[in-house]
Design a protein around this motif. Structure first.
Motif, PDB file in Angstrom:
ATOM      1  N   PHE A   1       2.743  -2.918  -7.498  1.00 36.74           N
ATOM      2  CA  PHE A   1       3.212  -4.295  -7.407  1.00 36.74           C
ATOM      3  C   PHE A   1       3.506  -4.844  -8.791  1.00 36.74           C
ATOM      4  CE2 PHE A   1       1.914  -8.858  -7.539  1.00 36.74           C
ATOM      5  CZ  PHE A   1       3.010  -9.372  -6.856  1.00 36.74           C
ATOM      6  N   ASN A   2       4.667  -5.493  -8.918  1.00 39.02           N
ATOM      7  CA  ASN A   2       5.105  -6.065 -10.186  1.00 39.02           C
ATOM      8  C   ASN A   2       4.985  -7.590 -10.101  1.00 39.02           C
ATOM      9  OD1 ASN A   2       6.348  -6.824 -12.552  1.00 39.02           O
ATOM     10  ND2 ASN A   2       8.407  -6.181 -11.914  1.00 39.02           N
ATOM     11  N   GLY A   3       3.959  -8.120 -10.722  1.00 38.28           N
ATOM     12  CA  GLY A   3       3.709  -9.554 -10.672  1.00 38.28           C
ATOM     13  C   GLY A   3       4.721 -10.394 -11.429  1.00 38.28           C
ATOM     14  N   ARG A   4       5.633  -9.753 -12.164  1.00 37.43           N
ATOM     15  CA  ARG A   4       6.648 -10.490 -12.919  1.00 37.43           C
ATOM     16  C   ARG A   4       7.982 -10.601 -12.178  1.00 37.43           C
ATOM     17  NH1 ARG A   4       5.784  -8.125 -19.098  1.00 37.43           N
ATOM     18  NH2 ARG A   4       3.584  -8.769 -19.318  1.00 37.43           N
TER      19      ARG A   4
ATOM     20  N   ALA B   1       0.839  -1.192   0.000  1.00 33.55           N
ATOM     21  CA  ALA B   1       0.000   0.000   0.000  1.00 33.55           C
ATOM     22  C   ALA B   1       0.881   1.251   0.000  1.00 33.55           C
ATOM     23  CB  ALA B   1      -0.924  -0.015   1.214  1.00 33.55           C
ATOM     24  N   SER B   2       0.258   2.397  -0.113  1.00 28.58           N
ATOM     25  CA  SER B   2       1.026   3.647  -0.226  1.00 28.58           C
ATOM     26  C   SER B   2       1.935   3.871   0.973  1.00 28.58           C
ATOM     27  CB  SER B   2       0.063   4.825  -0.382  1.00 28.58           C
ATOM     28  OG  SER B   2      -0.824   4.894   0.733  1.00 28.58           O
ATOM     29  N   TYR B   3       1.512   3.419   2.145  1.00 30.57           N
ATOM     30  CA  TYR B   3       2.240   3.705   3.377  1.00 30.57           C
ATOM     31  C   TYR B   3       3.324   2.678   3.716  1.00 30.57           C
ATOM     32  CZ  TYR B   3      -1.652   0.652   4.608  1.00 30.57           C
ATOM     33  OH  TYR B   3      -2.584  -0.365   4.605  1.00 30.57           O
ATOM     34  N   ASN B   4       3.337   1.513   3.049  1.00 33.73           N
ATOM     35  CA  ASN B   4       4.338   0.500   3.423  1.00 33.73           C
ATOM     36  C   ASN B   4       5.069  -0.129   2.238  1.00 33.73           C
ATOM     37  OD1 ASN B   4       2.221  -1.042   2.427  1.00 33.73           O
ATOM     38  ND2 ASN B   4       2.238  -2.536   4.099  1.00 33.73           N
ATOM     39  N   LYS B   5       4.774   0.274   1.024  1.00 41.96           N
ATOM     40  CA  LYS B   5       5.350  -0.409  -0.133  1.00 41.96           C
ATOM     41  C   LYS B   5       6.860  -0.209  -0.233  1.00 41.96           C
ATOM     42  CE  LYS B   5       4.058   3.319  -3.345  1.00 41.96           C
ATOM     43  NZ  LYS B   5       3.232   3.646  -4.537  1.00 41.96           N
ATOM     44  N   GLU B   6       7.333   0.980   0.097  1.00 41.72           N
ATOM     45  CA  GLU B   6       8.771   1.215   0.009  1.00 41.72           C
ATOM     46  C   GLU B   6       9.522   0.387   1.056  1.00 41.72           C
ATOM     47  OE1 GLU B   6      10.128   2.747  -2.373  1.00 41.72           O
ATOM     48  OE2 GLU B   6       8.315   3.618  -3.253  1.00 41.72           O
TER      49      GLU B   6
ATOM     50  N   GLU C   1      11.779 -11.662  -6.310  1.00 43.83           N
ATOM     51  CA  GLU C   1      11.325 -10.819  -5.208  1.00 43.83           C
ATOM     52  C   GLU C   1      10.023 -11.347  -4.603  1.00 43.83           C
ATOM     53  OE1 GLU C   1      14.163  -8.664  -7.673  1.00 43.83           O
ATOM     54  OE2 GLU C   1      12.331  -9.754  -8.172  1.00 43.83           O
ATOM     55  N   ILE C   2       9.138 -11.875  -5.461  1.00 46.84           N
ATOM     56  CA  ILE C   2       7.894 -12.465  -4.960  1.00 46.84           C
ATOM     57  C   ILE C   2       8.198 -13.689  -4.106  1.00 46.84           C
ATOM     58  CG2 ILE C   2       5.805 -13.703  -5.668  1.00 46.84           C
ATOM     59  CD1 ILE C   2       5.650 -11.778  -8.060  1.00 46.84           C
ATOM     60  N   LYS C   3       9.214 -14.434  -4.502  1.00 46.51           N
ATOM     61  CA  LYS C   3       9.605 -15.590  -3.691  1.00 46.51           C
ATOM     62  C   LYS C   3      10.112 -15.130  -2.330  1.00 46.51           C
ATOM     63  CE  LYS C   3      12.002 -19.998  -3.972  1.00 46.51           C
ATOM     64  NZ  LYS C   3      12.850 -20.893  -4.808  1.00 46.51           N
ATOM     65  N   ASN C   4      10.813 -14.022  -2.285  1.00 44.79           N
ATOM     66  CA  ASN C   4      11.237 -13.465  -0.993  1.00 44.79           C
ATOM     67  C   ASN C   4      10.024 -13.082  -0.145  1.00 44.79           C
ATOM     68  OD1 ASN C   4      13.923 -13.699  -1.782  1.00 44.79           O
ATOM     69  ND2 ASN C   4      14.064 -11.580  -2.492  1.00 44.79           N
ATOM     70  N   TRP C   5       9.023 -12.502  -0.801  1.00 43.92           N
ATOM     71  CA  TRP C   5       7.781 -12.152  -0.114  1.00 43.92           C
ATOM     72  C   TRP C   5       7.135 -13.400   0.479  1.00 43.92           C
ATOM     73  CZ3 TRP C   5       2.812 -10.562  -3.243  1.00 43.92           C
ATOM     74  CH2 TRP C   5       1.728 -10.360  -2.358  1.00 43.92           C
TER      75      TRP C   5
ATOM     76  N   PHE D   1      12.350  -7.002   0.159  1.00 48.64           N
ATOM     77  CA  PHE D   1      12.220  -8.094  -0.811  1.00 48.64           C
ATOM     78  C   PHE D   1      12.996  -7.865  -2.102  1.00 48.64           C
ATOM     79  CE2 PHE D   1       7.720  -8.434   1.131  1.00 48.64           C
ATOM     80  CZ  PHE D   1       8.206  -9.171   2.196  1.00 48.64           C
ATOM     81  N   GLY D   2      13.315  -6.620  -2.398  1.00 51.04           N
ATOM     82  CA  GLY D   2      13.981  -6.275  -3.652  1.00 51.04           C
ATOM     83  C   GLY D   2      13.191  -5.228  -4.397  1.00 51.04           C
ATOM     84  N   GLU D   3      13.883  -4.237  -4.917  1.00 51.86           N
ATOM     85  CA  GLU D   3      13.208  -3.075  -5.504  1.00 51.86           C
ATOM     86  C   GLU D   3      12.366  -3.424  -6.718  1.00 51.86           C
ATOM     87  OE1 GLU D   3      16.962  -1.472  -8.225  1.00 51.86           O
ATOM     88  OE2 GLU D   3      16.352  -0.366  -6.433  1.00 51.86           O
ATOM     89  N   ASN D   4      12.676  -4.534  -7.406  1.00 58.09           N
ATOM     90  CA  ASN D   4      11.920  -4.894  -8.602  1.00 58.09           C
ATOM     91  C   ASN D   4      10.494  -5.341  -8.311  1.00 58.09           C
ATOM     92  OD1 ASN D   4      14.022  -4.311 -10.346  1.00 58.09           O
ATOM     93  ND2 ASN D   4      14.837  -6.407 -10.318  1.00 58.09           N
TER      94      ASN D   4
END
Length: 468
Positions: free
Chosen positions: A75-78, A54-59, A82-86, A65-68
């Motif tokens: 959110f970048n679904g590709r 969200a706007s308040y926690n995405k950064e 980084e998604i695996k880190n999530w 997890f990684g800037e990508n």
């Protein structure tokens, strides 16, 4: 689903013992893993990008997890690494507090193999059609409910199962397959859940989308057979529905069914059509799945069980085609709720998993949060413990999934409830320890409690009268 039984031990096994399956041992239902370990399923729902980023926690999370994982601030679904880190963080949070399952509500574009690698149970999600009344118009390709009687639907179910289930048939941590969230299968539930205070005559939209098709479709033939059973003549149908019919086959030409004269008879007609639709929906989905994956359980749709609830026939039909009845029912632990759960089991003749319910404390960063409201995080933990211990005293209950993982604060994108997501961690991953410490203790005791199901008196919520 294959069934094997050991009569000497009076135990039953449902499913393939090489995968997650069901066993009924000394009259108590269990989920059992590939190593033969009995368990009940616990987890935290709403593992979603709009809450995590969200706007308040995405950064904050992009740094973790990684800037990508963000592209143009979204959110970048590709960004698969980084998604695996999530997902590794999600699984850690689950395991740290005794949860063992990634529940129904999760980001759809997350590769399921991550959960296999991270060794946590999860649901497979099958989408052969949109049947949530509020989402059909926008999400269904033609803006309509699926015509479950058509060859097109059968072929789509087959393709979907071939593409998805054939890839999952050997998966060790897959609990089984689910379909849609909170469908309204029959007219009164549709009115309660979706029309609410809206006035005016209306058909159940799933019925309308099928009987208003042009020509004598397979669905129209089912409707015709219902009318022939419920009326003495075609003239009686014509009079009740204010349509021009000279012979039964003229129904093929009717593409708009107007308001009937006798609404009581119409409700009987519509209910019978709903029964046929529901039976076909579940039967075709089940047949398609088992064609490509005979190894795993079927949970089906997550059923809306709030308010007046469904009539008996819904649970009877669904029970024919699922291995576990998946419900959503928010309640304090109290006698009436125990009776409700017994009803679902007795009608479906299947074990039951409450797939989405929670107790909530609205924090100052929220306007209004989902869940049954209590006065503190400590009270959340207390109610969680009371509820889990209580349902583990029912031999047919095989789990509960909490509605909420990360809190959603003001500024996040809301769903159609208009409320913010309650959670057990704040948006930056800080545990709400007053809730989570007792929750962890309860999760770790759940199997022990279930071993003695039926042997103890229920200890009801001290807040049980708050939500009558």
């Amino acid at each position: 689903m294959a069934l094997s039984a050991s009569l000497n031990a009076q135990n039953l096994t449902f499913g393939n013992k090489s995968f997650v399956h069901l066993e009924k041992i000394n009259d108590v239902w269990w989920l059992v893993d590939t190593n033969g370990k009995k368990f009940v399923s616990t987890g935290m729902n709403h593992i979603q990008a709009n809450i995590r980023f969200a706007s308040y926690n995405k950064e904050y999370w992009a740094e973790k997890f990684g800037e990508n994982i963000l592209a143009n601030g979204r959110f970048n679904g590709r960004a698969l690494p980084e998604i695996k880190n999530w997902m590794a963080q999600v699984v850690k949070d689950h395991k740290d507090y005794g949860f063992n399952t990634i529940p129904f509500h999760r980001q759809l574009n997350i590769p399921d193999e991550y959960f296999e690698e991270l060794e946590i149970f999860y649901f497979g999600k099958i989408k052969t059609g949109i049947i949530h009344a509020n989402r059909v118009k926008n999400l269904s390709p033609d803006g309509k409910f699926p015509d479950v009687f058509s060859d097109e639907f059968r072929n789509k179910a087959d393709r979907t199962a071939k593409n998805y289930c054939s890839k999952h048939k050997n998966n060790k941590y897959l609990l089984g397959y689910t379909y849609e969230d909170l469908p309204a299968y029959e007219f009164n539930m549709y009115k309660q859940a979706h029309r609410r205070n809206k006035k005016g005559f209306v058909y159940h939209p799933w019925v309308a989308d099928i009987i208003n098709k042009k020509g004598m479709t397979k669905g129209k033939k089912v409707w015709l057979s219902i009318l022939k059973d419920n009326y003495r003549s075609v003239e009686e149908v014509a009079a009740n529905y204010n349509i021009d019919l000279k012979k039964w086959e003229d129904i093929a030409s009717i593409s708009i069914w107007p308001e009937p004269v006798n609404k009581e008879k119409w409700l009987v007609d519509q209910e019978e059509m709903n029964k046929h639709i529901l039976d076909h929906w579940h039967r075709i989905n089940r047949e398609s799945i088992l064609k490509y994956d005979p190894n795993h359980l079927i949970f089906g749709d997550k059923l809306f069980c709030h308010g007046k609830g469904y009539p008996d026939w819904v649970f009877e039909i669904v029970g024919k085609y699922v291995d576990v009845l998946l419900i959503q029912d928010y309640e304090m632990l109290k006698p009436s709720h125990i009776e409700e759960l017994k009803r679902y089991h007795n009608l479906s003749k299947k074990p039951v998993l409450n797939g989405d319910a929670s107790y909530a404390f609205t924090v100052e960063e929220q306007n209004a949060s989902k869940g049954l409201q209590v006065e503190s995080h400590a009270a959340v933990g207390e109610e969680y413990t009371t509820y889990l211990k209580g349902i583990m005293n029912l031999p047919f209950m095989v789990g509960w999934h909490n509605c909420g993982y990360l809190e959603q604060w003001t500024g996040g994108r809301l769903d159609d409830t208009g409320k913010q997501q309650t959670g057990l961690f704040d948006p930056f991953g800080k545990p709400r320890s007053d809730a989570l410490d007792p929750i962890k203790n309860a999760n770790l005791k759940a199997a022990e409690w279930h071993e003695d199901a039926g042997a103890s008196a229920f200890e009801y919520s001290k807040r049980k009268d708050r939500w009558d």
